[in-house]
Design a protein around this motif. Structure first.
Motif, PDB file in Angstrom:
ATOM      1  N   CYS A   8      49.484 -26.417   0.614  1.00 54.12           N
ATOM      2  CA  CYS A   8      48.298 -26.249   0.447  1.00 54.12           C
ATOM      3  C   CYS A   8      48.218 -25.925  -1.153  1.00 54.12           C
ATOM      4  N   HIS A  26      46.241 -27.538  -4.274  1.00 51.71           N
ATOM      5  CA  HIS A  26      45.464 -26.651  -5.330  1.00 51.71           C
ATOM      6  C   HIS A  26      45.615 -27.218  -6.459  1.00 51.71           C
ATOM      7  N   THR A  48      41.009 -25.992  -2.490  1.00 56.01           N
ATOM      8  CA  THR A  48      41.151 -24.875  -1.655  1.00 56.01           C
ATOM      9  C   THR A  48      40.136 -24.735  -0.579  1.00 56.01           C
ATOM     10  N   ASN A  94      45.624 -19.184   3.028  1.00 58.74           N
ATOM     11  CA  ASN A  94      44.580 -19.891   2.054  1.00 58.74           C
ATOM     12  C   ASN A  94      43.312 -19.025   1.659  1.00 58.74           C
ATOM     13  N   LEU A 105      42.477 -18.460  -2.527  1.00 61.70           N
ATOM     14  CA  LEU A 105      41.227 -18.813  -2.985  1.00 61.70           C
ATOM     15  C   LEU A 105      40.613 -17.482  -3.963  1.00 61.70           C
TER      16      LEU A 105
END
Length: 219
Positions: free
Chosen positions: A54, A58, A109, A140, A144
């Motif tokens: 992930c 990003h 994200t 996640n 963020l």
């Protein structure tokens, strides 16, 4: 000590992985062999890998929007602390283009968090009872929030710098960006110290020192 291992070149961008990232998987594998609850360790290892995928996505968001506005991307490197995209920046990137590039990562994200929330059927804040997808979602969210801090060169810091450059002359814009970066770093360090999170304190103080240097290097 640790080497970068080249993975592939895709559309002119070199992708690599840090040796310590691979070492962590070996450590988790060893723990899984020794642990009485191997299922939990294996689930954490899988979630850790998915979270880093992930994070890679990003950075791909930065790459896609950066290239869309004409910025040239040299490389993307994956490490245990995250992923970094390197742009060929001569310090003269237009503020609008810089802001678009910086927004690419957080937008990806946010999309991933929304998708994970829907697929997982919500969120369980108890890590010990969480499914793999839930652990990925929980991983996640801080990614963020961390990246949106106005600390340069985090995404939030880049956005503040782009806004400052669009409003103020060059030197004044750099002072504004530096003030946001260092002020936020000290604030995070103070809050972390109050909770005894000394690793976060060290990271925030590192950002306090590094941010102004990176800003100065752009001039």
């Amino acid at each position: 000590m640790w080497k970068q291992y080249h993975l592939l070149n895709f559309r002119g961008v070199a992708y690599s992985i840090h040796g310590s990232f691979l070492a962590i998987f070996l450590i988790l594998s060893f723990l899984a062999l020794k642990a009485s609850d191997r299922t939990s360790v294996i689930a954490f290892a899988i979630a850790y890998g998915l979270i880093n995928i992930c994070i890679l996505l990003h950075e791909v968001g930065h790459v896609v929007l950066g290239r869309a506005v004409g910025l040239r991307v040299r490389s993307v490197s994956l490490s245990p602390l995250g992923c970094v995209a390197m742009f060929e920046d001569d310090g003269n990137v237009r503020p609008r283009d810089e802001a678009i590039m910086a927004a690419g990562g957080p937008l990806v994200t946010i999309g991933l968090c929304a998708a994970l929330y829907l697929v997982n059927g919500g969120i369980n804040w108890s890590l010990s009872e969480a499914s793999i997808l839930n652990m990925v979602l929980l991983g996640n969210i801080p990614v963020l929030l961390f990246n949106l801090l106005p600390v340069y060169p985090l995404d939030g810091g880049v956005l503040v710098n782009a806004l400052a450059r669009s409003i103020f002359p060059k030197d004044a814009a750099q002072r504004v960006s530096r003030a946001f970066s260092q002020g936020t770093s000290l604030g995070v360090a103070a809050i972390a110290a109050a909770f005894g999170a000394w690793f976060v304190v060290g990271l925030a103080l590192f950002g306090f020192v590094l941010g102004p240097r990176l800003l100065a290097a752009r001039s």
